[in-house]
Enzyme design. Structure first.
Site, PDB file in Angstrom:
ATOM      1  N   GLU A  50       1.243  -1.712   0.085  1.00  0.00           N
ATOM      2  CA  GLU A  50      -0.589  -0.103  -0.093  1.00  0.00           C
ATOM      3  C   GLU A  50       0.602   1.422   0.107  1.00  0.00           C
ATOM      4  O   GLU A  50       2.410   1.296   0.475  1.00  0.00           O
ATOM      5  CB  GLU A  50      -1.123  -0.219   1.035  1.00  0.00           C
ATOM      6  CG  GLU A  50      -1.533   1.100   1.744  1.00  0.00           C
ATOM      7  CD  GLU A  50      -2.994   1.573   0.926  1.00  0.00           C
ATOM      8  OE1 GLU A  50      -2.426   1.016   0.000  1.00  0.00           O
ATOM      9  OE2 GLU A  50      -3.840   1.248   1.206  1.00  0.00           O
ATOM     10  N   VAL A  54      -1.032   4.739   4.964  1.00  0.00           N
ATOM     11  CA  VAL A  54      -2.312   4.472   5.765  1.00  0.00           C
ATOM     12  C   VAL A  54      -2.797   5.453   5.974  1.00  0.00           C
ATOM     13  O   VAL A  54      -2.034   6.337   7.135  1.00  0.00           O
ATOM     14  CB  VAL A  54      -1.934   3.359   6.782  1.00  0.00           C
ATOM     15  CG1 VAL A  54      -2.782   2.473   7.485  1.00  0.00           C
ATOM     16  CG2 VAL A  54      -1.351   1.830   5.649  1.00  0.00           C
ATOM     17  N   ASP A  55      -3.889   5.249   5.953  1.00  0.00           N
ATOM     18  CA  ASP A  55      -4.179   6.912   6.320  1.00  0.00           C
ATOM     19  C   ASP A  55      -5.344   7.154   7.421  1.00  0.00           C
ATOM     20  O   ASP A  55      -5.152   6.603   9.063  1.00  0.00           O
ATOM     21  CB  ASP A  55      -4.854   8.336   5.136  1.00  0.00           C
ATOM     22  CG  ASP A  55      -5.212   9.133   5.162  1.00  0.00           C
ATOM     23  OD1 ASP A  55      -5.812   9.685   6.295  1.00  0.00           O
ATOM     24  OD2 ASP A  55      -4.949  10.141   4.553  1.00  0.00           O
ATOM     25  N   GLY A  63      -7.318   4.278   7.341  1.00  0.00           N
ATOM     26  CA  GLY A  63      -7.106   2.957   7.588  1.00  0.00           C
ATOM     27  C   GLY A  63      -8.902   2.145   6.788  1.00  0.00           C
ATOM     28  O   GLY A  63      -8.683   0.909   6.708  1.00  0.00           O
ATOM     29  N   THR A 114      -9.117   1.744   3.965  1.00  0.00           N
ATOM     30  CA  THR A 114      -9.320   1.169   2.504  1.00  0.00           C
ATOM     31  C   THR A 114      -8.425  -0.299   3.093  1.00  0.00           C
ATOM     32  O   THR A 114      -8.873  -1.354   2.642  1.00  0.00           O
ATOM     33  CB  THR A 114      -7.986   2.068   1.253  1.00  0.00           C
ATOM     34  OG1 THR A 114      -8.001   3.127   1.384  1.00  0.00           O
ATOM     35  CG2 THR A 114      -7.640   1.330   0.639  1.00  0.00           C
ATOM     36  N   LYS A 156       0.572   7.589   8.711  1.00  0.00           N
ATOM     37  CA  LYS A 156       0.011   8.243   9.168  1.00  0.00           C
ATOM     38  C   LYS A 156      -0.046   8.268  10.906  1.00  0.00           C
ATOM     39  O   LYS A 156      -0.683   8.740  11.441  1.00  0.00           O
ATOM     40  CB  LYS A 156      -0.800   9.207   8.047  1.00  0.00           C
ATOM     41  CG  LYS A 156      -0.621   9.474   7.387  1.00  0.00           C
ATOM     42  CD  LYS A 156      -2.184  10.754   6.715  1.00  0.00           C
ATOM     43  CE  LYS A 156      -1.236  11.043   5.352  1.00  0.00           C
ATOM     44  NZ  LYS A 156      -2.467  12.074   4.679  1.00  0.00           N
ATOM     45  N   ASP A 199      -1.322  10.740  -5.656  1.00  0.00           N
ATOM     46  CA  ASP A 199      -1.928  11.837  -6.202  1.00  0.00           C
ATOM     47  C   ASP A 199      -2.778  12.338  -5.791  1.00  0.00           C
ATOM     48  O   ASP A 199      -3.229  12.475  -4.356  1.00  0.00           O
ATOM     49  CB  ASP A 199      -2.441  11.279  -7.515  1.00  0.00           C
ATOM     50  CG  ASP A 199      -3.728  10.352  -6.649  1.00  0.00           C
ATOM     51  OD1 ASP A 199      -4.086   9.494  -6.191  1.00  0.00           O
ATOM     52  OD2 ASP A 199      -4.607  11.276  -7.051  1.00  0.00           O
TER      53      ASP A 199
HETATM   54  P1  XMP Z   1      -7.697   5.592   4.066  1.00  0.00           P
HETATM   55  O1  XMP Z   1      -7.758   6.808   4.528  1.00  0.00           O
HETATM   56  O2  XMP Z   1      -8.451   4.761   3.317  1.00  0.00           O
HETATM   57  O3  XMP Z   1      -6.747   6.130   2.402  1.00  0.00           O
HETATM   58  O4  XMP Z   1      -6.846   4.922   4.788  1.00  0.00           O
HETATM   59  C1  XMP Z   1      -6.287   4.695   1.773  1.00  0.00           C
HETATM   60  C2  XMP Z   1      -5.999   6.092   0.551  1.00  0.00           C
HETATM   61  O5  XMP Z   1      -6.505   6.689   0.453  1.00  0.00           O
HETATM   62  C3  XMP Z   1      -5.393   7.471  -0.204  1.00  0.00           C
HETATM   63  N1  XMP Z   1      -4.593   8.310   0.163  1.00  0.00           N
HETATM   64  C4  XMP Z   1      -3.475   9.654  -0.113  1.00  0.00           C
HETATM   65  N2  XMP Z   1      -2.989   9.983  -1.101  1.00  0.00           N
HETATM   66  N3  XMP Z   1      -1.882  11.432  -0.655  1.00  0.00           N
HETATM   67  C5  XMP Z   1      -2.153  11.002  -1.243  1.00  0.00           C
HETATM   68  O6  XMP Z   1      -2.055  10.753  -2.328  1.00  0.00           O
HETATM   69  C6  XMP Z   1      -2.411  11.644   0.920  1.00  0.00           C
HETATM   70  O7  XMP Z   1      -2.147  11.885   1.411  1.00  0.00           O
HETATM   71  C7  XMP Z   1      -3.272  10.125   1.500  1.00  0.00           C
HETATM   72  N4  XMP Z   1      -3.963  10.235   2.383  1.00  0.00           N
HETATM   73  C8  XMP Z   1      -4.842   8.882   2.025  1.00  0.00           C
HETATM   74  C9  XMP Z   1      -4.833   7.046  -0.728  1.00  0.00           C
HETATM   75  O8  XMP Z   1      -4.427   6.247  -2.118  1.00  0.00           O
HETATM   76  C10 XMP Z   1      -4.337   5.674   0.272  1.00  0.00           C
HETATM   77  O9  XMP Z   1      -4.346   4.326  -0.560  1.00  0.00           O
HETATM   78 MG    MG Z   2      -5.054   8.663  -4.843  1.00  0.00          MG
END
Ligand code: XMP
Ligand code: MG
Length: 184
Positions: free
Chosen positions: A109, A112-113, A115, A117, A141, A169
């Site tokens: 991946e 991880v933001d 989480g 996804t 993060k 992106d």
């Molecule tokens: P989650 O919130 O589900 O997000 O953990 C995961 C997916 O969201 C995208 N993501 C980002 N993409 N910069 C990006 O370009 C960021 O800071 C960011 N934060 C989340 C990313 O595709 C990731 O797989």
């Molecule tokens: Mg994206």
């Protein structure tokens, strides 16, 4: 050095603020991760599963640093639109054709933001009865309140700002940058 503001405006509509992880720093860490993964999997079939699109550059650099037999396939999930805020909607647009049953699955991946996804992908992949399932994330993060599976391999702890480059992106722009940068 950052690309010129003029060229960024043409392609991105947003400007870069600063380089957070430069090319050399990423290359060094990816080499280390490759070694960590190499020694972590002594036997069995390893399938490295890249979560597209964000992981495409990281995955291609990473697999070349893993010194053991492996297979590569991809998953396509979409959780973000053109915005920088997680919608929480995770859609699966492509399902790997490779058999997952009985294999060591390493899900790769970009970041991880929240989480969301990852949690969705982990439950989906566990249904396929892999021999093991682990996550390798370039950036973490540490924002997620609940992670089904904590990444076993992490490149860097990331600042809690929106990051682009090295596959990441903003509205499909900036993926090609060889470093990770924050947006203004
Ligand atoms: P989650 O919130 O589900 O997000 O953990 C995961 C997916 O969201 C995208 N993501 C980002 N993409 N910069 C990006 O370009 C960021 O800071 C960011 N934060 C989340 C990313 O595709 C990731 O797989
Ligand atoms: Mg994206």
């Amino acid at each position: 050095m950052l690309p010129s503001t003029a060229s960024l405006k043409q392609t991105g509509g947003r400007e870069l603020k600063r380089i957070v992880f430069d090319e050399q720093t990423i290359a060094r860490r990816v080499r280390e991760l490759g070694q960590e993964i190499t020694v972590a999997y002594p036997d069995g079939e390893l399938l490295v599963l890249g979560l597209l699109k964000g992981s495409f550059i990281f995955l291609s650099d990473l697999v070349r640093r893993i010194e053991r037999p492996l297979q590569v396939d991809f998953l396509v999930a979409a959780s973000y639109g053109a915005d920088t805020i997680s919608s929480g909607n995770v859609r699966l647009l492509y399902d790997p054709e490779t058999e997952l049953r009985g294999k060591h699955i390493l899900l790769v991946e970009d970041i991880v933001d929240t989480g969301k996804t990852l949690n969705r992908m982990v439950s989906l992949l566990r249904e396929r009865a892999p021999r093991s399932l682990e996550i390798c994330a370039l950036l973490h993060k540490h924002l997620a309140q609940h992670l089904e599976l904590e990444p076993a391999f992490v490149g860097f702890d990331a600042p809690r700002v929106f990051l682009v480059g090295y596959g990441l992106d903003h509205a499909e722009n900036f993926r090609h940058l060889p470093y990770v940068a924050s947006l203004t």
